[in-house]
Design an enzyme around this catalytic site. Sequence first.
Site, short mmCIF file in Angstrom:
data_model
loop_
_atom_site.label_atom_id
_atom_site.label_comp_id
_atom_site.label_asym_id
_atom_site.label_seq_id
_atom_site.Cartn_x
_atom_site.Cartn_y
_atom_site.Cartn_z
N ASP A 215 25.58 -13.76 132.04
CA ASP A 215 24.45 -13.30 131.45
C ASP A 215 24.68 -11.66 131.02
O ASP A 215 25.84 -11.47 130.99
CB ASP A 215 23.48 -13.64 132.37
CG ASP A 215 21.87 -13.34 131.84
OD1 ASP A 215 21.58 -14.14 131.11
OD2 ASP A 215 21.18 -12.20 131.98
N LYS B 205 19.26 -18.13 139.21
CA LYS B 205 19.71 -16.93 138.67
C LYS B 205 20.17 -16.04 139.61
O LYS B 205 19.56 -16.09 140.77
CB LYS B 205 18.68 -16.56 137.69
CG LYS B 205 18.96 -15.32 136.70
CD LYS B 205 19.23 -16.30 135.31
CE LYS B 205 19.96 -15.43 134.42
NZ LYS B 205 20.16 -16.12 133.02
#
Length: 445
Positions: free
Chosen positions: A165, A125
């Site tokens: 995201d 991430k």
Amino acid sequence: MALVQEVLEIVKKRNPNEPEFLQAVTEVLESIRPVVERYKKYRDGKILERIVEPERMIQFRVPWIDDKGQIQVNRGFRIQMNSAIGPYKGGLRFHPTVNASILKFLAFEQVFKNSLTTLPMGGGKGGADFDPKGKSDNEVMRFCQSFMTELFHHVGPNTDVPAGDIGVGRREIGYLFGQYKRLANEFTGVLTGKSLNWGGSLIRPQATGYGAVYFAQEMLKTRGETIEGKVCTVSGSGNAAQYTAKKLNQVGAKVVTMSDSGGFIYDKAGITQEKVEWIMHLKNVRRRRIKEYAEHFRAKYVEGQRPWGIKCDCAFPCATQNEITKDDAKKLLDNGCYLVSEAANMPSAPAAVDLFLARKILFGPGKAANAGGVATSGLEMSQNSIRFSWTREEVDQRLRQIMTTIHKNAWDTAAEYGQPGNLVVGANIAGFVKVADAMLDQGVV
Ligand code: NDP
């Protein structure tokens, strides 16, 4: 001291001031305790000690020039958490709250989620404390170019494949991809969530929301019910929320709320397909606030609050972490809500999850319920590798199949470990075992 407790103590000591990371690790380690107790190989292989430590963390300066000619500096990150079952894979978040704790929690969750999808993807991430809201397209482009100029050294189609995201949608992915291509002199599938005409997959934008609804349908099936006619609350109004609302409308449910960080709208008559389209234009093109919906459609707007006090059968949190507190959970349950499908990552605080599990409602934890997004990113990677595009129906069919498999896997695993219906335990254990076995096979790395 029991092993899980010992490892949690180490994590606490090594990562002070990282509450979100600790929250995610605590949930997972506590639910995989029975596996670690059952199998000595995981204890001898020090899998818990290894799995909580990122393989690599990159933090970097992102300097860029705003429209006034002033230099701005942001902080960029990429957490490469685990590559035991495939290249690192996970989104990029651009939001002022981004820090190491939030990205480490997301990367940690991503490891188990990606494992559950059945596709060969490790977990990662990244992101930056940059706020795209209120910035011009040119400013966003300059930021993305600077961000990728550093990230470029650490990613690649067989190394690490980021996606979107919060705050990173089609526009940002385009600018990031353009800069990568320029630096690498290579057109390759280094990012997912790309536009259709340059390597994107059909259904990728829809996948997180559609997947969360497919997962809800699977949960309802276990009680012989369908989603048709159910009243649903949705939070957020970004990518995950928009397509959750769209799919809910398609399958005959009624969506009554959506929100942004300013507050929520309540439309008792239902946020129909046409109204969702209006919200998509408001958010994706005009980039304005959800409050305008209330003025346009004469609905209610509640400033500064989340929608969990509104009566519903099913709730779909689609905004951010810890958006359902213990009090919110109580309100939902008191109002008769009996299904929560988490399209967002870790939206329910631990005390809220405990309440949902204690009341035995249908609870789909994020790493299972929202795995449709990354699963379809995996399908985008496959299509890029074979330089071919599947049809909308093919991708949707695969997505649906993957969500069904994830549900079954989590359901069966929960039963195997003596906690029937507890999809938190089921998803954590099922996701863990595959990664842990791969780590053992690959030696001490
Ligand atoms: P978007 O940026 O498209 O939308 C985010 C939405 O959530 C916006 O409506 C935003 O409101 C709201 N929001 C964000 N932060 C907060 C906050 N602190 N408080 C209140 N509202 C907030 O992001 P996505 O829809 O992509 O992501 C939403 C969630 O889904 C995240 O948890 C993400 O990790 C998760 N997710 C997304 C996937 C994807 O494919 N996109 C895949 C799997 C999970 P505002 O505009 O006012 O900030």
